[in-house]
Design an enzyme around this catalytic site. Sequence first.
Site, PDB file in Angstrom:
ATOM      1  N   GLY A 129       0.846  -1.012  -0.013  1.00 38.56           N
ATOM      2  CA  GLY A 129      -0.072   0.044  -0.045  1.00 38.56           C
ATOM      3  C   GLY A 129       0.807   1.175   0.081  1.00 38.56           C
ATOM      4  N   GLY A 167       3.905  25.803   0.361  1.00 38.11           N
ATOM      5  CA  GLY A 167       2.469  26.094  -0.010  1.00 38.11           C
ATOM      6  C   GLY A 167       2.010  25.102  -1.293  1.00 38.11           C
ATOM      7  N   HIS A 225     -28.734  17.903 -15.421  1.00 37.03           N
ATOM      8  CA  HIS A 225     -29.252  19.358 -14.689  1.00 37.03           C
ATOM      9  C   HIS A 225     -30.198  18.764 -13.482  1.00 37.03           C
ATOM     10  CE1 HIS A 225     -30.313  23.339 -13.769  1.00 37.03           C
ATOM     11  NE2 HIS A 225     -31.591  22.860 -13.874  1.00 37.03           N
TER      12      HIS A 225
END
Length: 470
Positions: free
Chosen positions: A42, A184, A450
């Site tokens: 993993g 950042g 929609h």
Amino acid sequence: MVPTAENYDVVIIGGGPGGYAAALYGASAGLDVALVEKYKVGGTCLHVGCIPAKELLETAAVHRAVVGASTFGITAGEPSLDFSVTQQRKQEVIDKLFGGLSGLLKSRKVTVLDGTGTLHGDHLVRVSGGSSGDVELTGDHVILASGSVPRTIPGFEVDGQRVVTSDELLSLERLPASAVVIGGGAIGCEFASMMSDLGTDVTILEALPKILPGLDDDITRVVLQSFKKQGIDVRTGVAVTGHEPHDHDGGTKVRFGDDETIDVEMVVVSVGRRPLSENLGLDGTAVKVSDRGHIEVDEWCRTGEAGVYAIGDVIATPALAHVGFAEGVLAIQDILGEDPVPVDYGRVPWCIYCHPEVSFVGHTEASAKEAGHDVVVSKRRFGGNGRAIILDEAEGMVKVIAEKQSDGTGGRILGVHMVGPWVTEQLGQAYLAVNWEATAEEIAQFIQPHPTLSEVFGHGAFTLTGRSYE
């Protein structure tokens, strides 16, 4: 060859996303595969990366929902956080996925060896230091998938309390009252967003001129505006120079920029990851490693040693789990002689799970122009989208960058950048559009359901045809 060593069609060193994808794909194609992993299959993604980080971000999302419940007429009161329960649930998620992956490898008859694998001449792999004991095996082909570890910076030695990396942050017993996130990029912004939502006072310090490099400037501005509303202080163009631990409490004073300081309880070092290649051995082979520690490969992930491949974070390609998956499949297909198409790294999907979410594929407006394209751009905001308004998540936009045709309309779609609600789940059709080199006219032929969030992308592409029904 070592006469006593068991031989396999493929031996893989490293059981992270790239390694286990190669193992499962190779086994499904009938290859006899051995997978060597020193911790748990993993890799970083499952145990100290993608999965635990997103589980904590989901906790933050639930917390936001409870805080905003009154908007929907639901009285929930002020939520409190029991972070121990959060951590328990995180581990349950990891354990479930780990169990499923382990079972899948077993069902495909992949031989999994516990220990550190090193590669030597003649495709000999030695395994040691784990429960499998000292083992030697050979492979007709070998795939190196040893992954990466967090980068650190001088002056910020990791102690697991005042200074942490992603590895330690994901296992904290409690969140700090205040924190500086150094870096950042995607990981730094995700951690900053999560901690801020859960009550931590957060400052991001980034040495580059902008956060989230590689992101289109219009999208970055939306993130910055949202972070400011959340109370996250973002400082760009500033370098950190060190810190001074407090004597009176567990906090520290961080030095940055032009003699500026900030007192916080914790420093989160999030300056990227480095390839974990130094323990691979490689003596007696023609495998080459760059000055930055990346294994050098060609476009099919082949190293300088015949029959030896390298994939995932250990090579200089985007450090994304899904890129590792693709490279694992690519390597196996090449081993099988199927003449596979190399990964187009300029068109891979990127997802950032901060709040608001970010996703993108292909060129930014600036990079498209730098590449010589004459472009036309559509920018559609979620503020006019019915589903986003219903969700009370109308902040954000979708930007579509296309080649400009002679009549001023949009031709081939070069890039799509999104910021807003659930955009990591909306990127699929944009990814297909960019990689299939679809045009705005072709996308306009497809009906968007929609009300959905995905209408924003569909309508954005539609307007590039020069007409619109909105």
